[in-house]
Write an enzyme that holds these catalytic residues in place. Structure first.
Site, mmCIF file in Angstrom:
data_model
loop_
_atom_site.group_PDB
_atom_site.id
_atom_site.type_symbol
_atom_site.label_atom_id
_atom_site.label_comp_id
_atom_site.label_asym_id
_atom_site.label_seq_id
_atom_site.Cartn_x
_atom_site.Cartn_y
_atom_site.Cartn_z
ATOM 1 C CB CYS A 94 -0.968 -0.404 1.302
ATOM 2 S SG CYS A 94 -2.192 1.096 0.754
ATOM 3 N NE ARG A 128 -10.041 6.269 0.507
ATOM 4 C CZ ARG A 128 -9.253 5.299 1.629
ATOM 5 N NH1 ARG A 128 -8.639 4.312 2.307
ATOM 6 N NH2 ARG A 128 -8.412 6.320 2.234
ATOM 7 C CG HIS A 195 -3.882 -3.951 3.843
ATOM 8 N ND1 HIS A 195 -2.926 -3.340 4.122
ATOM 9 C CD2 HIS A 195 -4.735 -3.190 3.049
ATOM 10 C CE1 HIS A 195 -2.998 -2.528 4.110
ATOM 11 N NE2 HIS A 195 -3.317 -1.824 2.640
#
Lengths: 243, 459
Positions: A94, A128, A195
């Protein structure tokens, strides 16, 4: 052989979610093979001899932490690139991934300089990308098992011509939600938006990194196989649910 | 009451009744949705029938803190309108208001509303609460809020709509919350723990690192209680923990049984025996007591109310199942999970564990937080662990990397099978410790209710 050395970059500022799971996966999988890994950290203002490290980890952070890190990172630019060129393994997730590209342009405010380890750049997008991801490895050494994880980013990363993606997205957004790529690979450095944490349920990634680190010390070394029933069950559980 | 509002109220209630009659469940937000469609000013209008109005927000502890405050209001003979568990969005608040009886005249009931952090701007603007309490700000359900900074901004925007006559009660030990007090025209009451004997050695891994927004420096801590809560100061000295107005001067933790607290407030000192475990509940009790002080409630009644409060629905709960027990400790983010884990580990006694991890929307779809919680702490006490839920495979994997070997992790296909298998392993008189995420907790309770073990089940 002396222990393998892992450097955790900016652990206090860039540890947004579950990144510790990646470090845990590397150290345990090494230990299960009788290998030892020592872990050091590097924070803003500190100095380290990066070339002494076989493995590097750079996690994700909140938007407000990144400017300070981006500035400090410039001091280590040459050493970092040299270390990866020299064969060290690296995982960036990220925010860490973004800062190892050429730059990150947030929605508001100044462009943040990266170090250009990955031939890619990131710009804040309108929405997002949040959700589970299932992707197919784009690098043959990584085998055929899907790569699974969870993404949460508004930055859109674009790979320049010639840069290699980590995987092709089957479900989810990936680098930018447009070109179907996820992550980036350069030498033995992996950048990804995943993640989860990403390494526990993608043991082939973890072992690819570990073996690269090991071979930097012992060029003929090979990692022994482990019983990955639980890892594969977690991987399959996600892959089946989201394809 | 204006005609439009009356109509909205009537139709909203009708919608709720119809929904229940048709067997569609408790419809905790349908009435509000209907009512707001007809009368967008519904909350503002109906709120006039309440006095005072208290809003409770923050990442962890909203429900438990509200429970304490509710008990205090009852101890003062004050009826109150409250939004039902889990319905802390605008529509849930609207539902509770239009289903309430709001008598005219002097004896208006109080209003006690749990407010989801992202709902704070709308809720504060429409409810104009007399007291707002912010418990803490932790990483929670990152997939819903994106980032902590954004959540803090929602709170800031909400507090900015309050009139100068309101009071804002803030956790001094949480730097992210304490800064919300700057520049507010209303009265600010800070609460915090002064007894450093319960502090930890260092900032735990799961703690969010906090920076001084002006300089980007990491904050220094002289004491850490829980997550990033503690006594902090920026290296430049510009930012530091404010002196609390209401403080715990003595904290004695008593394992899963509870704790003994001494609380100092302006003008008085309170001694409280708390029946809920852990530091996190000590903070919840303190927050509620600070609200009580802001409302000028009587100290002895504040104390009694806290001592009498049983755990709110499902957060921490003991359920009898035949000749055995079930202890439920909700987990939903690393800091909360660590507190539950730490509390279980306090007495060093062996424990039968069932961990149920779902990733439905209300649980948070991103389960990365499991890797930030310190399950390792339970390794010595629970040789065998049962695992269930939609993400049981991830939890099993987490346990493997925490040190449990494969044969010591029992993964079950269904929660029912998991509960049965775990309970079967217990001797009479023993307790099964269940650590569920939110919807898994609801599933467990529903299961037990169907079998007749739960008296107070909300159908």
């Amino acid at each position: 052989m002396k222990p393998l050395r892992l450097l955790h970059l900016y652990p206090r500022r860039m540890n947004i979610y579950g990144d510790r799971g990646n470090i845990m996966t590397l150290t345990r999988r090494a230990a299960w093979r009788g290998l030892e890994i020592t872990v050091d950290s590097l924070d803003v203002g500190e100095a380290r001899s990066l070339k002494e490290y076989d493995l590097l980890f750079f996690g994700g952070g909140q938007d407000q932490e990144q400017p300070r890190v981006s500035v400090d990172l410039q001091r280590h630019r040459e050493a970092l690139i040299e270390t990866v060129e020299d064969g060290a393994a690296l995982l960036a997730v990220c925010g860490g991934y973004q800062l190892l590209g050429h730059y990150y342009q947030p929605a508001e405010g100044q462009r943040l300089s990266g170090i250009g380890l990955f031939d890619a750049f990131t710009e804040a997008g309108p929405t997002r990308m949040i959700g589970n991801v299932v992707a197919t490895p784009a690098i043959s050494e990584l085998g055929e098992a899907p790569i699974v994880g969870f993404e949460n980013h508004s930055g859109q990363t674009f790979l320049n011509e010639g840069a290699r993606a980590l995987a092709t997205v089957r479900f989810g957004g990936g680098n930018n939600g447009q070109d179907g790529t996820e992550g980036c690979v350069y030498r033995h450095a992996i950048g990804t938006y995943l993640h989860g944490s990403v390494l526990p349920k993608n043991p082939q990634l973890a072992d690819w990194l570990l073996e690269a680190a090991l071979r930097r010390r012992q060029p003929d070394a090979r990692l022994s196989m482990l019983d990955d029933d639980l890892e594969q069950a977690a991987n399959a559980s996600l892959a089946h649910r989201f394809s | 009451m204006r005609a439009r509002t009356q109509l909205a109220r009537a139709l909203g209630r009708l919608a709720g009744t119809a929904s229940r009659t048709l067997g569609r469940g408790s419809a905790t937000s349908l009435p509000g949705v209907v009512g707001l469609k007809l009368q967008p000013e519904l909350i503002k209008e109906l709120r006039r029938g309440l006095s005072p109005v208290v809003a409770v927000t923050g990442t962890n502890g909203k429900t438990t803190t509200s429970r304490f405050i509710g008990q205090m209001l009852e101890a003062h003979g004050m009826p109150y309108v409250h939004n039902q568990a889990g319905s802390n969005l605008v529509r849930g608040i609207a539902t509770s208001l239009l289903q309430a009886r709001l008598p005219r005249g002097e004896h208006r009931p109080a209003g006690l509303f749990e407010v989801d952090e992202a709902t704070m701007p709308a809720a504060c603007a429409q409810l104009q609460p007399d007291v707002v309490v912010v418990t803490n700000l932790f990483r929670d359900q990152l997939d819903r809020y994106g980032e902590l900074g954004r959540t803090a901004r929602y709170l800031q925007d909400g507090l900015a709509t309050l009139p100068a006559t309101s009071t804002v009660v803030l956790n001094a030990d949480d730097p992210l919350v304490a800064t919300l007090g700057h520049g507010l025209p209303c009265r600010v009451v800070y609460y915090g723990i002064d007894d450093t004997s319960v502090a930890r050695a260092a900032l735990p891994h799961a703690a969010d690192s906090v920076i001084d927004p002006a300089t980007g420096d990491l904050l220094d801590y002289s004491a850490v209680f829980l997550g990033h809560l503690g006594h902090y100061r920026s290296p430049s000295g510009r930012m530091a923990r404010p002196q609390p107005d209401v403080a715990l001067t003595s904290v004695s933790l008593d394992g899963i049984e509870g704790s003994d607290l001494v609380m100092a407030a302006p003008g008085h000192q309170l001694k409280i025996r708390l029946g809920l475990p852990g530091l996190y509940n000590a903070y919840n009790a303190l927050a509620a007591a600070a609200v009580g002080t802001a409302l000028s409630l009587e100290p002895s009644r504040i104390t009694a109310a806290i001592a009498e409060t049983a755990a709110a629905f499902g957060r921490v709960e003991r359920i009898t199942v035949g000749n055995k027990s079930l202890w439920l400790g909700l987990i939903k983010n690393p800091t909360g999970a660590n507190e539950v884990i730490h509390t279980l580990a306090l007495d060093g006694q062996p424990k039968h564990l069932l961990i149920a991890i779902n990733d439905n929307f209300a649980d948070g779809r991103d389960i990365s937080w499991l890797w930030d919680a310190d399950f390792e702490e339970l390794l010595g006490m629970s040789p065998l662990v049962d695992v269930a839920g939609t993400r049981s495979a991830d939890m099993a994997l987490r346990l493997k990397y925490a040190g449990w070997t494969g044969e010591r992790i029992h993964r079950h296909e269904s929660l029912g099978a998991a509960v049965d298998a775990s309970l079967a392993r217990l001797e009479p008189g023993e307790t099964l410790f269940v650590l569920p995420t939110y919807t898994a907790m609801l599933d467990v309770r529903r299961l037990l209710a169907r079998r007749g073990h739960l008296m107070d089940y909300l159908a």
